[in-house]
Design an enzyme around this catalytic site. Structure first.
Site, PDB file in Angstrom:
ATOM      1  CG  ASP A 175      -2.056  -1.009   1.099  1.00 35.42           C
ATOM      2  OD1 ASP A 175      -2.332  -1.457  -0.036  1.00 35.42           O
ATOM      3  OD2 ASP A 175      -2.657  -1.357   2.131  1.00 35.42           O
ATOM      4  CD  GLU A 221      29.631   9.644 -11.787  1.00 37.68           C
ATOM      5  OE1 GLU A 221      28.469   9.368 -11.415  1.00 37.68           O
ATOM      6  OE2 GLU A 221      30.481  10.148 -11.014  1.00 37.68           O
TER       7      GLU A 221
END
Length: 532
Positions: free
Chosen positions: A247, A300
């Site tokens: 939920d 990176e």
């Protein structure tokens, strides 16, 4: 009574007309099951005791079996039901605190610490079952578990055992995890356990983990999400078993219509052969993974330079946005958790998880080799190979990792940092080993020559270490343009560029496979009598 492991969205606190399990049966099973399987224990500090028992003589083996049994008899081991009830109490205390603005920081700390106890979990290796004479009638049958991690080095392309750290080269019989938010309580229990082990253990190795709650600037912040040393928010996507967690995913993580995180109990649980009818356990893969932060950031930056050449060729110096996008291409998410398939910049917030790759069949938003796409394809196998989505979903693992080493995003060259990686599953071969070997290490998954997983991929021994390891990265985020209009007539070009990164920058330093027994099985170990 045995439970139906096909159930999803369990709630041990609500009596409803059962479609599979009654509330009583469910609570009985949870009370006989250890915590940290169906849901993370959630504590920020952790100590891992790696135990080698003295098993040469029967009396020593008996003491070791009684130690395992005594952890339950002395109420040290945390059951799944206890963990669930403590989590509910913790939420109730948080609600009280939010409704009372007059509380001091000391009062808040005291209330929160009193709402939970020290978590203790125990697991046993196949070598432990055999050396403690528990291999007949008590030992689970997963073939990879029975072989042990040392025997699976070639399958996973792991470093040779002789290169592992000393904590893992010796035979490991058991692992005890002790965790808490209050370090003083944690230290007390650890010392208590070490004293108990003194007379019948040959070695007790130790690993220390800390959840790094750091903000985007790398500053410690108790309210910040947990990050790993490369700087990315960690543990965002997990199979969910409790109705409350599903939920929350529906209401707080963008919904579950595009990606359903729910999972049946048999994703992670198996019947414990040594336990009662209520006894269930899980297989654990434990790996110490060292992270080379400097190397990762060098890769990176190398990728960011190529991105800049295509994105703004007149000013090809990489911008902070280019560097962030490069990291997102490698991992599949930006450092704040934003999925790169959703947008080319960070900032979605709320740790979104309701996404798939349906709108990116060519990998121009999220490259095929990105870590999150390699390790959880979210429908790619159905789209690429026509395999049922249900088959892909059964491969998911439940990750329970915690960082080790200095709590910082800027470790020094001599700092040893990384992850104490744990994952739970119902089949090591069909889940963890499949993901690592068939997906992360496979340069041709999901597309031919897509490259290794830049984070956890390892070069396969029978494959060449050559340019076929180069990943294919989008020239322009989201663009499938294959025409170069700078020529007349326009020439046909690819929409990706190839770049071989120098990594991977995660090195396995040792590990083992364990089974998490039920509490009833642990109790039974103390009653085992060896044949004379």
């Amino acid at each position: 009574m045995a439970i139906d492991l096909k159930q999803t969205a369990i709630d041990p606190g609500v009596e409803i007309d059962p479609t599979r399990n009654t509330m009583k049966d469910l609570r009985d099973a949870l009370n006989d099951m250890q915590g940290n399987i169906l849901k993370s224990h959630g504590r920020d500090h952790s100590r891992h005791l790696l135990i080698t028992f003295d098993t040469e003589f029967p009396e020593q083996r008996q003491k070791a079996r009684e130690f395992l049994s005594g952890l339950v008899e002395s109420n040290l081991v945390t059951s799944a039901l206890q963990q669930w009830e403590e989590a509910k109490a913790y939420r109730d205390v948080q609600a009280t605190i939010r409704g009372n603005g007059a509380m001091t920081d000391k009062d808040v700390t005291s209330l929160l610490s009193d709402a939970s106890s020290v978590f203790v979990g125990v697991m046993v290796s196949a070598e432990g079952y055999r050396d403690l004479r528990l291999d007949q009638g008590y030992m689970p049958d997963d073939p990879s578990f029975r072989a042990g991690a040392k025997a699976r080095v070639d399958v996973l392309q792991d470093p040779p055992v002789e290169a592992w750290e000393a904590n893992f080269t010796a035979p490991l019989h058991a692992l005890v995890i002790v965790a808490d938010d209050v370090t003083e309580r944690l230290d007390t229990v650890v010392e208590q356990l070490k004293e108990m082990l003194y007379d019948f253990s040959l070695r007790v190795g130790e690993e220390t983990g800390t959840a790094m709650r750091l903000n985007a600037d790398g500053e410690e912040d108790p309210s910040a999400p947990v990050r790993e040393h490369f700087g990315f928010v960690d543990g965002v996507s997990q199979p969910l078993f409790y109705a409350r967690d599903i939920d929350n995913a529906r209401t707080r993580q963008g919904g579950i219509d595009r990606y359903d995180p729910s999972a049946p109990l048999d994703q992670v649980l198996v019947k414990d052969p040594g336990g009662k009818d209520t006894g269930y356990g899980s297989y654990i893969v434990y790996r110490k993974l060292e992270q080379n932060v400097e190397g990762f950031r060098d890769d990176e930056m190398a990728l960011a330079k190529k991105i800049a050449e295509f994105a703004h060729p007149k000013t090809p110096t990489p911008t902070p946005e280019d560097i962030a996008l490069a990291g997102a291409y490698m991992v599949g998410r930006f450092q704040d958790g934003t999925p790169v398939v959703e947008r080319g910049v960070a900032g979605l917030g709320s740790l979104p998880n309701n996404f798939n790759f349906d709108a990116d069949p060519d990998g121009v938003r999220c490259p095929f080799q990105a870590h999150v796409r390699k390790s959880n394809p979210r429908g790619d196998k159905q789209r690429q190979f026509g395999q049922p989505l249900t088959q892909e979903r059964t491969v998911r693992i439940v990750r329970r990792a915690i960082s080790y080493g200095k709590v910082t995003l800027q470790p020094g060259p001599d700092d040893k940092v990384g992850l104490l990686f744990l994952c739970a599953q119902s089949s090591i071969a069909d889940q963890f080993e499949f993901i690592q070997n068939q997906w992360a290490n496979n340069r041709n998954f999901l597309r031919e020559h897509s490259g290794l997983d830049p984070v956890i991929g390892q070069i396969q021994e029978d494959q060449p270490d050559d340019d076929t390891l180069a990943g294919h990265w989008p020239k322009l985020y989201g663009s499938r343009n294959e025409l170069d209009f700078s020529t007349n007539p326009p020439s046909v070009v690819g929409h990706t560029f190839a770049l071989r990164l120098l990594g991977p920058w995660v090195t396995m330093k040792g590990g083992e496979y364990f089974f998490v027994p039920s509490l009833s099985a642990l109790r039974a170990y103390g009653e085992v009598q060896e044949a004379s």
